[in-house]
Design a protein around this motif. Structure first.
Motif, mmCIF file in Angstrom:
data_model
loop_
_atom_site.group_PDB
_atom_site.id
_atom_site.type_symbol
_atom_site.label_atom_id
_atom_site.label_comp_id
_atom_site.label_asym_id
_atom_site.label_seq_id
_atom_site.Cartn_x
_atom_site.Cartn_y
_atom_site.Cartn_z
ATOM 1 N N ASN A 23 0.827 -1.207 0.000
ATOM 2 C CA ASN A 23 0.000 0.000 0.000
ATOM 3 C C ASN A 23 0.862 1.258 0.000
ATOM 4 O OD1 ASN A 23 -2.526 -1.205 -0.082
ATOM 5 N ND2 ASN A 23 -2.656 -1.390 2.140
ATOM 6 N N LEU A 24 1.949 1.227 0.753
ATOM 7 C CA LEU A 24 2.863 2.364 0.780
ATOM 8 C C LEU A 24 3.527 2.562 -0.582
ATOM 9 C CD1 LEU A 24 4.077 4.512 2.637
ATOM 10 C CD2 LEU A 24 5.874 2.875 3.211
ATOM 11 N N LEU A 25 3.941 1.461 -1.191
ATOM 12 C CA LEU A 25 4.547 1.522 -2.520
ATOM 13 C C LEU A 25 3.552 2.051 -3.546
ATOM 14 C CD1 LEU A 25 7.059 0.830 -4.214
ATOM 15 C CD2 LEU A 25 6.070 -1.427 -4.564
ATOM 16 N N LYS A 26 2.307 1.589 -3.447
ATOM 17 C CA LYS A 26 1.263 2.061 -4.360
ATOM 18 C C LYS A 26 1.060 3.559 -4.226
ATOM 19 C CE LYS A 26 -2.907 1.907 -3.132
ATOM 20 N NZ LYS A 26 -3.610 3.186 -3.136
ATOM 21 N N THR A 27 1.076 4.046 -3.008
ATOM 22 C CA THR A 27 0.888 5.475 -2.775
ATOM 23 C C THR A 27 2.014 6.287 -3.398
ATOM 24 O OG1 THR A 27 -0.288 5.020 -0.727
ATOM 25 C CG2 THR A 27 0.612 7.237 -1.005
ATOM 26 N N PHE A 28 3.257 5.869 -3.170
ATOM 27 C CA PHE A 28 4.393 6.608 -3.709
ATOM 28 C C PHE A 28 4.426 6.568 -5.232
ATOM 29 C CE2 PHE A 28 6.477 6.101 0.559
ATOM 30 C CZ PHE A 28 6.503 7.461 0.838
ATOM 31 N N VAL A 29 4.125 5.426 -5.818
ATOM 32 C CA VAL A 29 4.135 5.308 -7.276
ATOM 33 C C VAL A 29 2.998 6.125 -7.885
ATOM 34 C CG1 VAL A 29 3.881 3.687 -9.191
ATOM 35 C CG2 VAL A 29 5.312 3.088 -7.253
ATOM 36 N N THR A 30 1.846 6.161 -7.234
ATOM 37 C CA THR A 30 0.733 6.968 -7.717
ATOM 38 C C THR A 30 1.084 8.450 -7.686
ATOM 39 O OG1 THR A 30 -0.865 5.319 -6.970
ATOM 40 C CG2 THR A 30 -1.707 7.533 -7.368
ATOM 41 N N ILE A 31 1.713 8.892 -6.614
ATOM 42 C CA ILE A 31 2.133 10.293 -6.521
ATOM 43 C C ILE A 31 3.160 10.599 -7.612
ATOM 44 C CG2 ILE A 31 3.419 11.943 -5.101
ATOM 45 C CD1 ILE A 31 2.039 10.632 -2.652
ATOM 46 N N GLY A 32 4.102 9.695 -7.821
ATOM 47 C CA GLY A 32 5.098 9.883 -8.873
ATOM 48 C C GLY A 32 4.470 9.973 -10.254
ATOM 49 N N GLY A 33 3.485 9.120 -10.525
ATOM 50 C CA GLY A 33 2.780 9.167 -11.805
ATOM 51 C C GLY A 33 2.012 10.465 -11.975
ATOM 52 N N GLY A 34 1.424 10.941 -10.910
ATOM 53 C CA GLY A 34 0.708 12.222 -10.964
ATOM 54 C C GLY A 34 1.643 13.379 -11.253
ATOM 55 N N LEU A 35 2.812 13.354 -10.623
ATOM 56 C CA LEU A 35 3.806 14.397 -10.898
ATOM 57 C C LEU A 35 4.296 14.327 -12.336
ATOM 58 C CD1 LEU A 35 5.882 14.293 -7.590
ATOM 59 C CD2 LEU A 35 4.271 16.063 -8.329
ATOM 60 N N TRP A 36 4.436 13.106 -12.860
ATOM 61 C CA TRP A 36 4.872 12.938 -14.258
ATOM 62 C C TRP A 36 3.814 13.498 -15.212
ATOM 63 C CZ3 TRP A 36 9.550 12.257 -15.769
ATOM 64 C CH2 TRP A 36 9.824 11.835 -17.062
ATOM 65 N N ILE A 37 2.531 13.301 -14.891
ATOM 66 C CA ILE A 37 1.449 13.856 -15.709
ATOM 67 C C ILE A 37 1.498 15.383 -15.680
ATOM 68 C CG2 ILE A 37 -1.062 14.183 -15.814
ATOM 69 C CD1 ILE A 37 -1.360 11.245 -15.072
ATOM 70 N N VAL A 38 1.685 15.953 -14.497
ATOM 71 C CA VAL A 38 1.742 17.412 -14.373
ATOM 72 C C VAL A 38 2.920 17.963 -15.165
ATOM 73 C CG1 VAL A 38 2.156 19.304 -12.751
ATOM 74 C CG2 VAL A 38 0.529 17.512 -12.180
ATOM 75 N N TRP A 39 4.089 17.330 -15.048
ATOM 76 C CA TRP A 39 5.255 17.795 -15.789
ATOM 77 C C TRP A 39 5.018 17.679 -17.302
ATOM 78 C CZ3 TRP A 39 8.883 20.997 -15.004
ATOM 79 C CH2 TRP A 39 9.958 21.070 -15.882
ATOM 80 N N GLY A 40 4.392 16.611 -17.741
ATOM 81 C CA GLY A 40 4.071 16.465 -19.164
ATOM 82 C C GLY A 40 3.122 17.544 -19.642
ATOM 83 N N ALA A 41 2.157 17.912 -18.811
ATOM 84 C CA ALA A 41 1.222 18.976 -19.177
ATOM 85 C C ALA A 41 1.945 20.319 -19.281
ATOM 86 C CB ALA A 41 0.093 19.058 -18.153
ATOM 87 N N ILE A 42 2.900 20.551 -18.388
ATOM 88 C CA ILE A 42 3.687 21.791 -18.456
ATOM 89 C C ILE A 42 4.504 21.825 -19.734
ATOM 90 C CG2 ILE A 42 5.635 23.027 -17.401
ATOM 91 C CD1 ILE A 42 4.493 22.084 -14.666
ATOM 92 N N VAL A 43 5.179 20.717 -20.051
ATOM 93 C CA VAL A 43 5.998 20.647 -21.268
ATOM 94 C C VAL A 43 5.130 20.857 -22.506
ATOM 95 C CG1 VAL A 43 7.368 19.083 -22.712
ATOM 96 C CG2 VAL A 43 7.819 19.227 -20.267
#
Length: 66
Positions: free
Chosen positions: A8-28
């Motif tokens: 569950n902890l790993l899922k949370t961290f990976v989900t946050i990382g994926g969300g940050l990757w989406i935000v960075w892609g939207a900025i780019v």
């Protein structure tokens, strides 16, 4: 700590990382659209798609039963 807690902890961290990757892609993609740079727009879109796939993979961790 149980294995389920670790997953569950790993899922949370990976989900946050994926969300940050989406935000960075939207900025780019947004900056590239402003400057009319086709290859950068494509790169941003693929980053958004990749972030979505990362989040989907993280959600699959919930289905793992140990």
């Amino acid at each position: 700590m149980t294995i389920q807690t670790i997953l569950n902890l790993l899922k949370t961290f990976v989900t946050i990382g994926g969300g940050l990757w989406i935000v960075w892609g939207a900025i780019v993609a947004g900056l590239a659209m402003r400057d009319h740079q086709g290859p950068q727009i494509q790169s941003g879109i693929w980053q958004i798609v990749g972030g979505g796939l990362i989040i989907a993979a993280a959600q699959l961790f919930l289905s793992i039963q140990v």
